[in-house]
Design an enzyme around this catalytic site. Structure first.
Site, PDB file in Angstrom:
ATOM      1  N   ASP A   1      -6.998  -2.851  -7.291  1.00  0.00           N
ATOM      2  CA  ASP A   1      -7.665  -3.467  -6.155  1.00  0.00           C
ATOM      3  C   ASP A   1      -7.861  -4.944  -6.456  1.00  0.00           C
ATOM      4  OD1 ASP A   1     -10.409  -4.180  -4.543  1.00  0.00           O
ATOM      5  OD2 ASP A   1      -9.283  -2.606  -3.536  1.00  0.00           O
TER       6      ASP A   1
ATOM      7  N   ARG B   1      -6.946  11.261  -6.101  1.00  0.00           N
ATOM      8  CA  ARG B   1      -8.207  10.542  -5.939  1.00  0.00           C
ATOM      9  C   ARG B   1      -9.396  11.492  -6.044  1.00  0.00           C
ATOM     10  NH1 ARG B   1     -10.163   6.230  -1.277  1.00  0.00           N
ATOM     11  NH2 ARG B   1     -12.391   6.509  -1.613  1.00  0.00           N
TER      12      ARG B   1
ATOM     13  N   ARG C   1       0.818  -1.215   0.000  1.00  0.00           N
ATOM     14  CA  ARG C   1       0.000   0.000   0.000  1.00  0.00           C
ATOM     15  C   ARG C   1       0.854   1.269   0.000  1.00  0.00           C
ATOM     16  NH1 ARG C   1      -4.202  -1.986   4.605  1.00  0.00           N
ATOM     17  NH2 ARG C   1      -5.277  -3.584   3.406  1.00  0.00           N
TER      18      ARG C   1
ATOM     19  N   TYR D   1     -15.162 -12.323  -0.246  1.00  0.00           N
ATOM     20  CA  TYR D   1     -15.913 -11.108  -0.583  1.00  0.00           C
ATOM     21  C   TYR D   1     -17.089 -11.433  -1.503  1.00  0.00           C
ATOM     22  CZ  TYR D   1     -12.126  -8.294   1.381  1.00  0.00           C
ATOM     23  OH  TYR D   1     -11.207  -7.730   2.227  1.00  0.00           O
TER      24      TYR D   1
ATOM     25  N   ARG E   1      -3.493   6.446   0.898  1.00  0.00           N
ATOM     26  CA  ARG E   1      -4.072   7.629   1.535  1.00  0.00           C
ATOM     27  C   ARG E   1      -3.127   8.363   2.472  1.00  0.00           C
ATOM     28  NH1 ARG E   1      -9.227   5.190   4.294  1.00  0.00           N
ATOM     29  NH2 ARG E   1      -7.889   3.336   4.305  1.00  0.00           N
TER      30      ARG E   1
END
Length: 359
Positions: free
Chosen positions: A82, A45, A32, A159, A36
Site C-alpha cells: 500500500d 486476506r 490492482r 493523506y 478483491r
C-alpha cells in the site's frame, strides 16, 4: 549491495517496452491486479485478519502478488503493498476503518509534528516490504519482472495532513496556500523517505518502479509543478537506475494529469502512465520518443461483454499505433466487483491483437 549479474527472465517484454525496445506483442498488466475481484485474494486476506495484516506478512503478500499470474498470462507482477506504508513508518499510525478506507491515528496538524517526522530506514521500519520483495522474486523464478512502487510525495501528504481520504482537500490545500513553507518541509521529508524506500525495493529485487501520483490531478498547473512534479523529479534523479546487470525503468503516473505529459516527460523517467481521459495517439505525439506510455483503457469496460472488451482493446492499440513503447494497462485500478473472466478476456485480447503493431 547492487548485483552486476544479469538475471534471466523468461519474459522481459515489459522491461523492453518501457525502454522503447522492440517486442513481439504489447505487454500487459493491470493496476490492482492482485485484489478483491479475485476470490483467492479474499480467502488469503481472511487468513491475514486484515488488509494491513496482509501487507505486513511477506509470505501472504507474495501469495496475493502471484495469484493473478496463475489466472492470466500477464507480463509483469506488481508488489502487493500500500502507498501508505511510508507515512505509517514515519509514525502516523495507519489503520483501516471498515467501509471508510485508510486513516491515521496521528495526522500532521502542526509545524512541530512536521519537524518531529523521521525518515524511516526501509530495512528496519519497512523490512516487511523488503522481505516481501525478496520472497516474490524467489517465487517468480524469472517468470516475469516485478514492479515496486510508492505514492508520490504530494499524494502521501494529502493523506498525512487530512488524516484520511478526502473529497475537497481542504486541510492539505489550506496548508499549501497558507503555509507553503510547511508544505515544502513535509514534501521534502517525504521525498527523502520515498527515495530510500524505492531504492531499497530495487536492491531487494524490484526490476521496475512506479510512482503513483493519485491526487496530482486536483492541483492547478502552477501548483502541480511546484508541489508535485518538482518532488517526483527529485525522486527520479535519486533512484538506482541499474541493478542486476539491467536498467531499472521508472514509471510516473498522475491520475488526471494528461495535460502535463510534456513536463512530466522531462523528469528523466522512462515511462508515463496515462488514464482514459487522454487519447494515446495524442499523448504519443506530445511526448515523442522521450518516454514510453502505459495505459489506458477505462476500467469500467470490464463490466461489458467479451466482444465489447475486445473492441475496446482494438481501439487502444490502434490509438497508440505501430512500434514499441506501449505497455497496455487500465487507466486506473481494476474494480473489486469485476468478473475475473473479463480480465482474462482483456489480457488475451491484447496478446491476440497486438502482434500486427510490432512487425
Amino acid at each position: 549491495m547492487e548485483c552486476d549479474k544479469v538475471t534471466d527472465l523468461k519474459n522481459d517484454r515489459f522491461l523492453r517496452a518501457l525502454q522503447r525496445e522492440p517486442v513481439d506483442v504489447t505487454p500487459v498488466w493491470m493496476m490492482r491486479q492482485a485484489g478483491r475481484y479475485l476470490p483467492e485474494y479474499r480467502e488469503t486476506r481472511s487468513k491475514a485478519g486484515s488488509f494491513l495484516g496482509l501487507c505486513k506478512n511477506p509470505e501472504l503478500a507474495c501469495e496475493v502478488t502471484i495469484q493473478p499470474l496463475r489466472r492470466f498470462p500477464l507480463d509483469a507482477a506488481i508488489l502487493f503493498s500500500d502507498i501508505l506504508t511510508v507515512p505509517d513508518a514515519m509514525g502516523l499510525g495507519l489503520y483501516f476503518a471498515e467501509g471508510e478506507g485508510p486513516r491515521f491515528h496521528r495526522p500532521i496538524q502542526t509545524e512541530a509534528a512536521i519537524k518531529s517526522l523521521g525518515v524511516p530506514d526501509p530495512e528496519e521500519e519497512l523490512a516487511y516490504v523488503m522481505n516481501a520483495v525478496r520472497t516474490i522474486r524467489r517465487e517468480l523464478d524469472g517468470q516475469v519482472p516485478l514492479i515496486g512502487f510508492s505514492g508520490s510525495p504530494w499524494t502521501l501528504a494529502t493523506y498525512m495532513v487530512e488524516g484520511s481520504s478526502t473529497k475537497n482537500f481542504a486541510k492539505v490545500k489550506g496548508m499549501m496556500f497558507g503555509r507553503p513553507d510547511l508544505m515544502h518541509q513535509l514534501l521534502s521529508k517525504t521525498t527523502d523517505a520515498v527515495v530510500l524506500y524505492l531504492n531499497a525495493q530495487i536492491r531487494a529485487g524490484a526490476q521496475a518502479v512506479m510512482i503513483f501520483d493519485t491526487w496530482g490531478g486536483v492541483l492547478s498547473p502552477a501548483d502541480f509543478r511546484i508541489f508535485s512534479l518538482a518532488y517526483m523529479e527529485r525522486i527520479v534523479q535519486g533512484l538506482v537506475r541499474r541493478n542486476e546487470g539491467r536498467n531499472v525503468p521508472v514509471i510516473l503516473f498522475t491520475k488526471g494529469g494528461g495535460q502535463w505529459l510534456e513536463i512530466m516527460a522531462q523528469t528523466g523517467c522512462d515511462a508515463l502512465g496515462v488514464d482514459w481521459t487522454t487519447d494515446l495517439d495524442d499523448a504519443r505525439k506530445r511526448v515523442g520518443d522521450r518516454v514510453a506510455l502505459q495505459g489506458n483503457i477505462d476500467p469500467c469496460i470490464l463490466y461489458s461483454s467479451p466482444e465489447q472488451i475486445r473492441e475496446g482493446v482494438k481501439r487502444v492499440l490502434a490509438s497508440y499505433g505501430s512500434g514499441s513503447g506501449h505497455v497496455f494497462n487500465l487507466g486506473h485500478g481494476i474494480h473489486p466487483d469485476v468478473n475475473p473472466d473479463r480480465a482474462l478476456t482483456l489480457v488475451e485480447a491484447v496478446h491476440d491483437l497486438s502482434p500486427a503493431y510490432h512487425r
